[in-house]
Motif scaffolding. Structure first.
Motif, PDB file in Angstrom:
ATOM      1  N   LEU A 362       0.827  -1.204   0.000  1.00 23.44           N
ATOM      2  CA  LEU A 362       0.000   0.000   0.000  1.00 23.44           C
ATOM      3  C   LEU A 362       0.864   1.259   0.000  1.00 23.44           C
ATOM      4  O   LEU A 362       0.527   2.256  -0.648  1.00 23.44           O
ATOM      5  CB  LEU A 362      -0.934  -0.010   1.217  1.00 23.44           C
ATOM      6  N   SER A 363       1.970   1.210   0.714  1.00 25.77           N
ATOM      7  CA  SER A 363       2.880   2.361   0.688  1.00 25.77           C
ATOM      8  C   SER A 363       3.477   2.554  -0.693  1.00 25.77           C
ATOM      9  O   SER A 363       3.623   3.686  -1.176  1.00 25.77           O
ATOM     10  CB  SER A 363       3.996   2.171   1.727  1.00 25.77           C
ATOM     11  N   GLU A 364       3.833   1.433  -1.339  1.00 25.55           N
ATOM     12  CA  GLU A 364       4.382   1.527  -2.693  1.00 25.55           C
ATOM     13  C   GLU A 364       3.351   2.086  -3.671  1.00 25.55           C
ATOM     14  O   GLU A 364       3.711   2.712  -4.672  1.00 25.55           O
ATOM     15  CB  GLU A 364       4.851   0.149  -3.151  1.00 25.55           C
ATOM     16  N   LEU A 365       2.065   1.876  -3.375  1.00 25.74           N
ATOM     17  CA  LEU A 365       0.991   2.401  -4.222  1.00 25.74           C
ATOM     18  C   LEU A 365       0.633   3.841  -3.859  1.00 25.74           C
ATOM     19  O   LEU A 365      -0.340   4.393  -4.378  1.00 25.74           O
ATOM     20  CB  LEU A 365      -0.256   1.511  -4.089  1.00 25.74           C
ATOM     21  N   ASP A 370      -2.454   6.893   7.017  1.00 29.43           N
ATOM     22  CA  ASP A 370      -3.688   6.830   7.803  1.00 29.43           C
ATOM     23  C   ASP A 370      -4.636   5.776   7.244  1.00 29.43           C
ATOM     24  O   ASP A 370      -5.216   4.989   7.989  1.00 29.43           O
ATOM     25  CB  ASP A 370      -4.387   8.196   7.809  1.00 29.43           C
ATOM     26  N   VAL A 371      -4.774   5.762   5.928  1.00 27.51           N
ATOM     27  CA  VAL A 371      -5.662   4.797   5.292  1.00 27.51           C
ATOM     28  C   VAL A 371      -5.059   3.393   5.379  1.00 27.51           C
ATOM     29  O   VAL A 371      -5.741   2.427   5.726  1.00 27.51           O
ATOM     30  CB  VAL A 371      -5.918   5.176   3.819  1.00 27.51           C
ATOM     31  N   ALA A 372      -3.771   3.273   5.058  1.00 27.36           N
ATOM     32  CA  ALA A 372      -3.106   1.961   5.065  1.00 27.36           C
ATOM     33  C   ALA A 372      -3.171   1.313   6.442  1.00 27.36           C
ATOM     34  O   ALA A 372      -3.418   0.106   6.567  1.00 27.36           O
ATOM     35  CB  ALA A 372      -1.654   2.117   4.611  1.00 27.36           C
ATOM     36  N   ALA A 399      -8.101   1.403  -1.615  1.00 25.72           N
ATOM     37  CA  ALA A 399      -6.748   0.885  -1.364  1.00 25.72           C
ATOM     38  C   ALA A 399      -6.684  -0.615  -1.628  1.00 25.72           C
ATOM     39  O   ALA A 399      -5.753  -1.111  -2.279  1.00 25.72           O
ATOM     40  CB  ALA A 399      -6.329   1.200   0.072  1.00 25.72           C
ATOM     41  N   LEU A 400      -7.681  -1.351  -1.128  1.00 28.58           N
ATOM     42  CA  LEU A 400      -7.666  -2.803  -1.297  1.00 28.58           C
ATOM     43  C   LEU A 400      -7.931  -3.201  -2.747  1.00 28.58           C
ATOM     44  O   LEU A 400      -7.413  -4.221  -3.217  1.00 28.58           O
ATOM     45  CB  LEU A 400      -8.693  -3.444  -0.361  1.00 28.58           C
ATOM     46  N   GLU A 401      -8.713  -2.417  -3.461  1.00 29.86           N
ATOM     47  CA  GLU A 401      -8.929  -2.714  -4.881  1.00 29.86           C
ATOM     48  C   GLU A 401      -7.644  -2.525  -5.674  1.00 29.86           C
ATOM     49  O   GLU A 401      -7.325  -3.320  -6.574  1.00 29.86           O
ATOM     50  CB  GLU A 401     -10.044  -1.821  -5.433  1.00 29.86           C
ATOM     51  N   TRP A 403      -4.634  -2.817  -4.442  1.00 36.45           N
ATOM     52  CA  TRP A 403      -3.739  -3.909  -4.048  1.00 36.45           C
ATOM     53  C   TRP A 403      -4.145  -5.209  -4.744  1.00 36.45           C
ATOM     54  O   TRP A 403      -3.293  -5.947  -5.252  1.00 36.45           O
ATOM     55  CB  TRP A 403      -3.748  -4.084  -2.539  1.00 36.45           C
ATOM     56  N   ALA A 404      -5.448  -5.494  -4.804  1.00 33.00           N
ATOM     57  CA  ALA A 404      -5.922  -6.714  -5.460  1.00 33.00           C
ATOM     58  C   ALA A 404      -5.529  -6.711  -6.937  1.00 33.00           C
ATOM     59  O   ALA A 404      -5.159  -7.752  -7.504  1.00 33.00           O
ATOM     60  CB  ALA A 404      -7.435  -6.843  -5.309  1.00 33.00           C
ATOM     61  N   SER A 405      -5.568  -5.559  -7.549  1.00 29.83           N
ATOM     62  CA  SER A 405      -5.176  -5.452  -8.952  1.00 29.83           C
ATOM     63  C   SER A 405      -3.707  -5.816  -9.134  1.00 29.83           C
ATOM     64  O   SER A 405      -3.336  -6.518 -10.085  1.00 29.83           O
ATOM     65  CB  SER A 405      -5.443  -4.031  -9.452  1.00 29.83           C
ATOM     66  N   VAL A 406      -2.875  -5.355  -8.201  1.00 27.91           N
ATOM     67  CA  VAL A 406      -1.444  -5.682  -8.267  1.00 27.91           C
ATOM     68  C   VAL A 406      -1.236  -7.187  -8.112  1.00 27.91           C
ATOM     69  O   VAL A 406      -0.475  -7.814  -8.867  1.00 27.91           O
ATOM     70  CB  VAL A 406      -0.677  -4.924  -7.156  1.00 27.91           C
ATOM     71  N   VAL A 407      -1.912  -7.796  -7.127  1.00 21.67           N
ATOM     72  CA  VAL A 407      -1.754  -9.229  -6.873  1.00 21.67           C
ATOM     73  C   VAL A 407      -2.226 -10.038  -8.070  1.00 21.67           C
ATOM     74  O   VAL A 407      -1.521 -10.950  -8.541  1.00 21.67           O
ATOM     75  CB  VAL A 407      -2.537  -9.645  -5.602  1.00 21.67           C
ATOM     76  N   LEU A 408      -3.411  -9.729  -8.592  1.00 23.75           N
ATOM     77  CA  LEU A 408      -3.969 -10.500  -9.701  1.00 23.75           C
ATOM     78  C   LEU A 408      -3.171 -10.303 -10.980  1.00 23.75           C
ATOM     79  O   LEU A 408      -3.043 -11.239 -11.794  1.00 23.75           O
ATOM     80  CB  LEU A 408      -5.433 -10.129  -9.906  1.00 23.75           C
TER      81      LEU A 408
END
Length: 419
Positions: A362-365, A370-372, A399-401, A403-408
């Motif tokens: 999340l930091s890299e994104l 605060d959100v992370a 944020a989670l969307e 991150w999910a995009s990065v993982v997928l």
């Protein structure tokens, strides 16, 4: 009463004067000390005076107690008499106390003053108010009570705790050993606070000294690469069962292992993509709301309905357990895949590393801290934590969307990082 010089030979050959009669031999070198000889046994005794009354105390039986040890016991008794103590009265009181202790154990299952007795009281009085009270009780019953159930609290020392933990650490379960140690010390400290014992002799007196050996706390900094995340995800695709899907949800949400394994159907609104973890199940004691990306919702929806309560489980009455075996199977599959690609085995990783990896990602994104921090459920301290009551729901979802995009995307990629 004959007085003789008691020797090993004299004691061995002493016999009563006639069948049914008894012979008492007094030692010339120690007044009051002697041997009673009967048809079936020989016993040591000592006479003494206490408060003007002559008393007799049986010390033990020959040959279980030999002459030298009997003399030592007699000397100890006479020293106590000189100090104003009545050994016979103390022996009688000890018998009464032992009888009462046996009665208590028969009634409760524990001797008074034992670790088991204190632990049982802790389970009944303290565990119901703890968020992980049932887990604490289960750990103590499984790891501590088999060895310490009847151990007297006043006799427990640090060496005993080390002996208890050694088999756990030798098996490589370092975190488990830390947990057992922490809970055991907590229960004994609770007993000290209650006045059940004066001090906790299990705890190290050297506060501030860095712990050495295998139990030395080492902070982990393992962050998985995108290639490793892909290998884990694809290996999960090749394994059946609950655990692989649970690993994927851990990867997509960044929540703790026990929170995901204990996920309950009543906590979910899959249409809205929301998972609400209640305060009594969350580490911070605060309700935590987790946005669920579509991939996570799909994984949750496809779980077999083994339980009407729990999502990730193999039994109706509890969430998933058996992590060690399941992860060993997963690691084997990951390494098989990597070897086929000519890549070395994956370095040691833990399920908690997935949480750290998400937070780092999340930091890299460029997601604000605060959100992370709120995504993974950390409490925001200071003035912001007190006055900022915004839910940050949309921000966490975004944020989670991302991150999910990065993982997928990593899962779909066929390119490996350069060695």
């Amino acid at each position: 009463m004959p007085k003789v010089k008691l020797t090993t030979k004299t004691v061995e050959h002493a016999k009563p004067p006639a069948p049914g009669a008894r012979l008492e031999l007094f030692d010339v070198s120690m007044p009051g000390f002697g041997l009673r000889v009967g048809d079936a046994n020989k016993s040591w005794f000592v006479f003494y005076r206490h408060e003007g009354k002559q008393k007799r105390l049986t010390l033990g039986h020959y040959p279980a107690l030999d002459l030298g040890k009997a003399r030592e016991k007699a000397a100890t008794v006479l020293e106590a008499v000189e100090a104003g103590i009545d050994p016979a009265a103390e022996k009688k009181a000890a018998k009464v106390q032992a009888k009462a202790a046996e009665a208590q154990k028969e009634a409760t299952g524990y001797f008074p003053g034992s670790f088991g007795g204190l632990a049982d009281l802790y389970f009944r009085q303290e565990c119901p108010s703890l968020r992980r009270g049932k887990e604490v009780e289960a750990i103590v019953r499984r790891e501590v009570l088999p060895s310490w159930k009847d151990r007297a609290l006043v006799d427990l020392r640090r060496r005993d705790l080390v002996s208890l933990l050694d088999p756990i650490t030798s098996a490589g379960h370092i975190q488990k050993a830390h947990k057992v140690r922490e809970i055991t010390l907590r229960i004994v400290n609770w007993g000290v606070d209650r006045g059940d014992l004066e001090a906790n002799a299990l705890a190290s007196p050297s506060r501030g000294r860095k712990r050495g050996g295998s139990l030395q706390r080492q902070s982990r900094d393992r962050v998985l690469t995108y290639e490793e995340l892909r290998d884990i995800w694809l290996a999960c695709d090749e394994i059946s069962g609950t655990f692989p899907d649970m690993v994927k949800v851990l990867m997509l949400t960044g929540q703790r292992r026990d929170e995901v394994s204990g996920m309950q159907r009543a906590e979910l609104d899959l249409d809205a993509g929301v998972w609400t973890i209640p305060s009594d199940r969350y580490k911070t004691g605060i309700v935590h709301v987790v946005p669920l990306v579509p991939a996570a919702c799909q994984i949750i929806k496809r779980q077999a309905r083994v339980s009407d309560k729990f999502v990730f489980t193999t039994v109706p009455e509890a969430g998933f357990t058996g992590y060690s075996w399941a992860k060993a199977v997963l690691d084997k599959k990951i390494n098989e895949r990597r070897r086929e690609s000519g890549v070395e085995d994956i370095p040691r990783w833990t399920l908690h590393d997935l949480r750290r990896t998400l937070r780092t990602g999340l930091s890299e994104l460029r997601i604000g801290s605060d959100v992370a921090e709120r995504v993974i459920g950390h409490v925001i301290g200071g003035v912001r934590g007190v006055y900022d009551r915004h839910s940050y729901m949309e921000e966490k979802k975004d944020a989670l969307e991302k991150w999910a995009s990065v993982v997928l995307d990593a899962v779909k990629s066929k390119v490996r990082d350069a060695p």
